[in-house]
Design a protein around this motif. Structure first.
Motif, mmCIF file in Angstrom:
data_model
loop_
_atom_site.group_PDB
_atom_site.id
_atom_site.type_symbol
_atom_site.label_atom_id
_atom_site.label_comp_id
_atom_site.label_asym_id
_atom_site.label_seq_id
_atom_site.Cartn_x
_atom_site.Cartn_y
_atom_site.Cartn_z
ATOM 1 N N GLY A 1 0.820 -1.206 0.000
ATOM 2 C CA GLY A 1 0.000 0.000 0.000
ATOM 3 C C GLY A 1 0.852 1.253 0.000
ATOM 4 N N PRO A 2 0.212 2.446 0.054
ATOM 5 C CA PRO A 2 0.943 3.708 0.053
ATOM 6 C C PRO A 2 1.960 3.788 1.185
ATOM 7 C CG PRO A 2 -1.401 4.089 -0.305
ATOM 8 C CD PRO A 2 -1.248 2.639 0.040
ATOM 9 N N TRP A 3 3.092 4.447 0.901
ATOM 10 C CA TRP A 3 4.208 4.595 1.838
ATOM 11 C C TRP A 3 4.907 3.266 2.117
ATOM 12 C CZ3 TRP A 3 5.845 9.431 2.800
ATOM 13 C CH2 TRP A 3 4.925 10.477 2.609
ATOM 14 N N GLY A 4 4.752 2.300 1.189
ATOM 15 C CA GLY A 4 5.300 0.965 1.394
ATOM 16 C C GLY A 4 6.808 0.901 1.264
ATOM 17 N N ARG A 5 7.330 -0.310 1.432
ATOM 18 C CA ARG A 5 8.777 -0.527 1.395
ATOM 19 C C ARG A 5 9.275 -0.685 -0.039
ATOM 20 N NH1 ARG A 5 9.374 -5.551 5.111
ATOM 21 N NH2 ARG A 5 10.939 -6.004 3.514
ATOM 22 N N PRO A 6 10.365 0.000 -0.398
ATOM 23 C CA PRO A 6 10.886 -0.085 -1.771
ATOM 24 C C PRO A 6 11.446 -1.448 -2.143
ATOM 25 C CG PRO A 6 11.678 1.904 -0.680
ATOM 26 C CD PRO A 6 11.034 1.056 0.374
ATOM 27 N N ASP A 7 11.714 -2.310 -1.149
ATOM 28 C CA ASP A 7 12.246 -3.635 -1.469
ATOM 29 C C ASP A 7 11.143 -4.655 -1.722
ATOM 30 O OD1 ASP A 7 11.618 -3.372 1.329
ATOM 31 O OD2 ASP A 7 12.619 -5.279 1.696
ATOM 32 N N MET A 8 9.891 -4.257 -1.566
ATOM 33 C CA MET A 8 8.778 -5.172 -1.778
ATOM 34 C C MET A 8 8.333 -5.132 -3.248
ATOM 35 S SD MET A 8 8.249 -6.618 1.153
ATOM 36 C CE MET A 8 6.580 -7.242 1.260
ATOM 37 N N SER A 9 7.651 -6.204 -3.669
ATOM 38 C CA SER A 9 7.378 -6.408 -5.095
ATOM 39 C C SER A 9 6.565 -5.280 -5.725
ATOM 40 C CB SER A 9 6.662 -7.743 -5.301
ATOM 41 O OG SER A 9 5.435 -7.782 -4.588
ATOM 42 N N LEU A 10 5.542 -4.770 -5.053
ATOM 43 C CA LEU A 10 4.696 -3.735 -5.657
ATOM 44 C C LEU A 10 5.522 -2.490 -5.973
ATOM 45 C CD1 LEU A 10 2.033 -2.535 -6.561
ATOM 46 C CD2 LEU A 10 1.480 -2.053 -4.168
ATOM 47 N N PHE A 11 6.355 -2.086 -5.052
ATOM 48 C CA PHE A 11 7.208 -0.906 -5.239
ATOM 49 C C PHE A 11 8.209 -1.150 -6.364
ATOM 50 C CE2 PHE A 11 7.734 2.784 -2.280
ATOM 51 C CZ PHE A 11 8.622 3.520 -3.040
ATOM 52 N N LEU A 12 8.875 -2.298 -6.319
ATOM 53 C CA LEU A 12 9.879 -2.631 -7.331
ATOM 54 C C LEU A 12 9.268 -2.688 -8.727
ATOM 55 C CD1 LEU A 12 11.822 -5.454 -5.449
ATOM 56 C CD2 LEU A 12 12.778 -3.260 -6.150
ATOM 57 N N PHE A 13 8.144 -3.390 -8.838
ATOM 58 C CA PHE A 13 7.500 -3.544 -10.148
ATOM 59 C C PHE A 13 7.062 -2.187 -10.706
ATOM 60 C CE2 PHE A 13 5.956 -8.127 -9.090
ATOM 61 C CZ PHE A 13 7.244 -8.603 -9.293
ATOM 62 N N THR A 14 6.447 -1.366 -9.860
ATOM 63 C CA THR A 14 5.952 -0.066 -10.316
ATOM 64 C C THR A 14 7.096 0.798 -10.841
ATOM 65 O OG1 THR A 14 4.095 -0.137 -8.763
ATOM 66 C CG2 THR A 14 4.729 2.029 -9.607
ATOM 67 N N ARG A 15 8.176 0.879 -10.076
ATOM 68 C CA ARG A 15 9.315 1.707 -10.481
ATOM 69 C C ARG A 15 9.900 1.239 -11.812
ATOM 70 N NH1 ARG A 15 14.582 1.122 -10.165
ATOM 71 N NH2 ARG A 15 14.488 -0.682 -8.773
ATOM 72 N N LYS A 16 10.082 -0.080 -11.941
ATOM 73 C CA LYS A 16 10.724 -0.600 -13.151
ATOM 74 C C LYS A 16 9.809 -0.523 -14.375
ATOM 75 C CE LYS A 16 14.253 -3.526 -11.120
ATOM 76 N NZ LYS A 16 14.970 -4.817 -11.200
ATOM 77 N N ILE A 17 8.526 -0.767 -14.189
ATOM 78 C CA ILE A 17 7.604 -0.678 -15.328
ATOM 79 C C ILE A 17 7.562 0.752 -15.862
ATOM 80 C CG2 ILE A 17 5.185 -0.865 -16.030
ATOM 81 C CD1 ILE A 17 4.934 -3.187 -13.977
ATOM 82 N N ILE A 18 7.504 1.742 -14.955
ATOM 83 C CA ILE A 18 7.502 3.141 -15.382
ATOM 84 C C ILE A 18 8.789 3.486 -16.122
ATOM 85 C CG2 ILE A 18 7.621 5.528 -14.515
ATOM 86 C CD1 ILE A 18 5.615 4.704 -12.340
#
Length: 334
Positions: free
Chosen positions: A184-201
């Motif tokens: 969810g919002p303010w989540g950890r950058p090492d978790m999959s949702l954060f990683l996937f979002t950053r790389k897809i963008i």
């Protein structure tokens, strides 16, 4: 009432502190602001908390017992939500010492000070990773958790054992919470949702482990924190009716409990990725890989005991939760 929230600059801890402040509690936050992931994100979470009445922050490490002792001397702490720990399954293979220091020695320091201060309830973070190589689904707190597959999981199991000992010997009410894949919002950058979002963008390929066949009980942060606060308000008492022959490791004669907090609806990793793609309006470049050491193929929480004792009910769908995260991510990172 004064609450101590450790890991207050962390993902779950910062959200929990806000909820407590919303209802008028006094919150003492503790964090060492380590660089396991981007410290700027931790500082941004703290900045939001620092602007609120009733919040005090102390920077200290769990390994530094004299510093922790001073915090207890300065504040009349009544309840503790202990979320600070060295996180990450894969990192525990690379740097095991960090887990022994923070999750074993640091945990013992914190629970010992809780005992000395006679706090009303010591709530602490365990993890769904304690289920290790279990194959029975859904994972239930009555199941054996004697076969961890990562050092991180082993330290969390050790925390549960230490907590039971303190509940038994000193009557300290303790509750362990086995979290299932929080996002969810303010989540950890090492978790999959954060990683996937950053790389897809960024147009970079994402690593899809276990060829996308992972199943995870993704649980939205607001639901997690609702469960944490419900548990913290529900102090365990000694159970004279406990039957040792039942073999239930999540209960005891002592004032001790362990609960799962999950969504109770596991989602396949490919479905998770497709939902991110939908909300971003972008297609991911995928790098399919095998199961990684220390990982488990599936998690699925049996939350019936938590429902029964606290009325907990997860309410946020994957589609809504990922949409909320993407909105936050775009705003936070401009």
């Amino acid at each position: 009432m004064t609450w101590l929230v450790t890991g207050a600059a962390g993902f779950i801890g910062s959200h929990a502190a806000h909820v407590l402040l919303d209802r008028g509690e006094t919150v003492v936050g503790l964090d060492n602001l380590n660089d396991y992931y981007d410290v700027r994100l931790k500082e941004a979470r703290l900045e939001r908390l620092a602007s609120r009445d009733g919040f005090t922050f102390h920077k200290a490490s769990l390994e530094d017992k004299p510093a922790l002792t001073k915090i207890f001397e300065q504040h009349n702490i009544k309840k503790i939500i202990h979320l600070a720990a060295q996180a990450g399954v894969r990192y525990s293979i690379e740097n095991p010492d960090a887990y022994i220091q923070a999750n074993i020695i640091g945990f013992q320091h914190m629970i010992d000070l809780a005992k000395e201060a006679k706090v009303e309830h010591f709530v602490y973070a365990s993890s769904s990773s304690v289920y290790g190589s279990n194959e029975k689904m859904p994972f239930a707190t009555a199941d054996s958790v004697d076969h961890p597959v990562s050092l991180y999981a082993a330290t969390k199991k050790a925390n549960e054992l230490v907590a039971h000992t303190y509940s038994h010997l000193y009557g300290l009410p303790t509750t362990g919470l086995r979290f299932f894949t929080v996002y969810g919002p303010w989540g950890r950058p090492d978790m999959s949702l954060f990683l996937f979002t950053r790389k897809i963008i960024a147009g970079e390929p994402i690593d899809v482990f276990n060829h996308g066949k992972h199943r995870r009980d993704f649980t939205y942060i607001d639901d997690i924190v609702d469960g944490v606060i419900r548990v913290a308000d529900n102090t365990p008492t000694p159970n004279p009716d406990y039957d040792p022959l039942s073999g239930d490791p999540a209960a005891s004669h002592a004032p001790y409990r362990v609960y799962n907090i999950g969504n109770n609806k596991p989602v396949e990793l490919m479905t998770f990725i497709e939902t991110i793609e939908k909300h971003l309006g972008l297609e991911a470049k995928k790098n399919f890989l095998p199961l990684q050491p220390g990982d488990v193929p599936a998690t699925y929480a049996d939350i019936e005991p938590l429902r029964r004792d606290t009325g907990f009910e997860p309410r946020t769908s994957i589609d809504e939760g990922i949409g909320n995260f993407i909105d936050w991510y775009r705003t936070f990172y401009n």
